[in-house]
Every structure is written in structure tokens, then in C-alpha cells.
Design a protein around this motif. Sequence first.
Motif, PDB file in Angstrom:
ATOM      1  N   ASP A   1       0.868  -1.171   0.000  1.00 39.11           N
ATOM      2  CA  ASP A   1       0.000   0.000   0.000  1.00 39.11           C
ATOM      3  C   ASP A   1       0.905   1.222   0.000  1.00 39.11           C
ATOM      4  N   GLY A   2       0.351   2.381  -0.271  1.00 39.18           N
ATOM      5  CA  GLY A   2       1.124   3.607  -0.307  1.00 39.18           C
ATOM      6  C   GLY A   2       1.265   4.238   1.064  1.00 39.18           C
ATOM      7  N   PHE A   3       1.921   5.422   1.075  1.00 42.16           N
ATOM      8  CA  PHE A   3       2.113   6.141   2.329  1.00 42.16           C
ATOM      9  C   PHE A   3       1.939   7.628   2.126  1.00 42.16           C
TER      10      PHE A   3
ATOM     11  N   VAL B   1       7.304  -0.526   5.928  1.00 40.94           N
ATOM     12  CA  VAL B   1       7.749  -1.087   4.652  1.00 40.94           C
ATOM     13  C   VAL B   1       6.520  -1.083   3.755  1.00 40.94           C
ATOM     14  N   LEU B   2       6.489  -0.096   2.838  1.00 37.23           N
ATOM     15  CA  LEU B   2       5.310   0.142   2.012  1.00 37.23           C
ATOM     16  C   LEU B   2       5.702   0.300   0.556  1.00 37.23           C
ATOM     17  N   ASP B   3       4.700   0.392  -0.305  1.00 35.14           N
ATOM     18  CA  ASP B   3       4.954   0.416  -1.735  1.00 35.14           C
ATOM     19  C   ASP B   3       5.519   1.746  -2.226  1.00 35.14           C
ATOM     20  N   THR B   4       4.778   2.821  -2.043  1.00 35.78           N
ATOM     21  CA  THR B   4       5.197   4.083  -2.653  1.00 35.78           C
ATOM     22  C   THR B   4       4.758   5.280  -1.826  1.00 35.78           C
ATOM     23  N   ALA B   5       5.471   6.359  -1.971  1.00 31.58           N
ATOM     24  CA  ALA B   5       5.073   7.623  -1.363  1.00 31.58           C
ATOM     25  C   ALA B   5       3.942   8.213  -2.188  1.00 31.58           C
ATOM     26  N   LYS B   6       2.994   8.833  -1.511  1.00 27.92           N
ATOM     27  CA  LYS B   6       1.890   9.481  -2.221  1.00 27.92           C
ATOM     28  C   LYS B   6       1.510  10.746  -1.466  1.00 27.92           C
TER      29      LYS B   6
ATOM     30  N   ASN C   1       9.256   1.043  -1.974  1.00 25.55           N
ATOM     31  CA  ASN C   1       9.696   0.623  -3.305  1.00 25.55           C
ATOM     32  C   ASN C   1      10.065   1.845  -4.130  1.00 25.55           C
ATOM     33  N   SER C   2       9.216   2.875  -4.086  1.00 30.34           N
ATOM     34  CA  SER C   2       9.502   4.092  -4.843  1.00 30.34           C
ATOM     35  C   SER C   2       9.284   5.312  -3.964  1.00 30.34           C
ATOM     36  N   VAL C   3      10.078   6.330  -4.221  1.00 29.14           N
ATOM     37  CA  VAL C   3      10.115   7.524  -3.384  1.00 29.14           C
ATOM     38  C   VAL C   3       9.874   8.752  -4.257  1.00 29.14           C
ATOM     39  N   ASN C   4       9.466   9.852  -3.638  1.00 28.27           N
ATOM     40  CA  ASN C   4       9.351  11.110  -4.357  1.00 28.27           C
ATOM     41  C   ASN C   4      10.052  12.209  -3.546  1.00 28.27           C
ATOM     42  N   PRO C   5      10.293  13.354  -4.134  1.00 27.99           N
ATOM     43  CA  PRO C   5      11.004  14.416  -3.404  1.00 27.99           C
ATOM     44  C   PRO C   5      10.286  14.886  -2.136  1.00 27.99           C
TER      45      PRO C   5
ATOM     46  N   ASP D   1      15.806  -3.787  -5.976  1.00 30.98           N
ATOM     47  CA  ASP D   1      15.686  -4.628  -7.171  1.00 30.98           C
ATOM     48  C   ASP D   1      14.539  -5.620  -7.068  1.00 30.98           C
ATOM     49  N   VAL D   2      13.913  -5.702  -5.877  1.00 28.34           N
ATOM     50  CA  VAL D   2      12.763  -6.571  -5.635  1.00 28.34           C
ATOM     51  C   VAL D   2      11.641  -5.727  -5.052  1.00 28.34           C
ATOM     52  N   ASP D   3      10.433  -6.250  -5.053  1.00 28.88           N
ATOM     53  CA  ASP D   3       9.321  -5.597  -4.361  1.00 28.88           C
ATOM     54  C   ASP D   3       9.564  -5.808  -2.876  1.00 28.88           C
ATOM     55  N   ILE D   4      10.003  -4.768  -2.184  1.00 26.39           N
ATOM     56  CA  ILE D   4      10.398  -4.902  -0.785  1.00 26.39           C
ATOM     57  C   ILE D   4       9.218  -5.285   0.111  1.00 26.39           C
ATOM     58  N   THR D   5       7.984  -4.960  -0.320  1.00 26.87           N
ATOM     59  CA  THR D   5       6.818  -5.343   0.473  1.00 26.87           C
ATOM     60  C   THR D   5       6.550  -6.841   0.406  1.00 26.87           C
ATOM     61  N   GLN D   6       7.094  -7.506  -0.598  1.00 27.43           N
ATOM     62  CA  GLN D   6       6.971  -8.961  -0.708  1.00 27.43           C
ATOM     63  C   GLN D   6       8.181  -9.669  -0.097  1.00 27.43           C
ATOM     64  N   ALA D   7       9.307  -8.982  -0.014  1.00 30.17           N
ATOM     65  CA  ALA D   7      10.554  -9.589   0.459  1.00 30.17           C
ATOM     66  C   ALA D   7      10.702  -9.564   1.975  1.00 30.17           C
ATOM     67  N   VAL D   8       9.996  -8.646   2.648  1.00 34.67           N
ATOM     68  CA  VAL D   8      10.091  -8.516   4.101  1.00 34.67           C
ATOM     69  C   VAL D   8       8.766  -8.952   4.715  1.00 34.67           C
TER      70      VAL D   8
END
Length: 137
Positions: free
Chosen positions: A26-28, A59-64, A89-93, A111-118
Motif C-alpha cells: 500500500d502507499g504512504f 515497509v510500504l509500496d510508494t510515497a503518495k 519501493n519508490s520515493v518522491n522528493p 531490485d525486488v518488491d520490498i513489500t513482498q521480500a520482508v
Amino acid sequence: MSANKTFTARHAMGKAVRGEALVAKDGFSARYDLDRINGVFSRPAHKLVGQSYVGKILVLDTAKGGVATAWMLLEMQSRGIVPLAIVLNSVNPIIAQGAALGDVPLLAGFDVDITQAVAHGSTVEIDPARKMLAVRS
């Protein structure tokens, strides 16, 4: 204690920390997802709704969201109601600015989907100086 898994981030800042991982695909957004007074995820549709983020490594998917997240992380830090670290997984400024202002360690871009790896609830160490996340057993 030895690492079960180690991951390298492309983006990292802040101090090294160790804590429990709160994980969701999920996002954050500090503005829309959190009850910043009570320290819990509050958006009904968020996968972590009702769970406390205080002192946890998110540990989440993306910043929003927009610029409010930046000053909100600073304000949350001033009251001690803040995540221990944020891993995405992805960040923004905006989230990078917020993490810097709020002194919240941040890792992103794997290099992996960190939400699936942890695994949710696992003990995680992050070392931004080495751009490293380690899952401990």
C-alpha cells in the motif's frame, strides 16, 4: 545475530535503526493515511488501518500525497509519534524532504518488491550509510 536476507536500496538517508517491520503493499501519505494524534493508520481502505506506526519501520509500496507530508513528519517527530523509519519501493522528493525534516531514516528503490521480500512483524535493521536493509532472525 545473522541476517536471513539483505537488500540494497538505491536511495537512502538518515541514521541506522533496528525495529519491527510494519509491511503492506500500500502507499504512504502522512496526511491521508494516518491519525497523527493517536499514532495509527486511519484511512479505512489502507491495509494497515488500526495498527500503530509509532516506533515501527514502515515497509510500504510508494510515497503518495503532496507537500503536507513533509511538514507533518517534522511535527510528528516533535511529539514522538513517528515511525522509526520508512522503507519504500519508490520515493518522491516530498517524502525525502519530510524524512529529512523529521529526522526519519528512509530507504527506497530496491531490485525486488520490498513489500513482498520482508515479512510483516519481522525484525529489520536499516543502515542508510550502506544503503542496506537486513531482515534478522
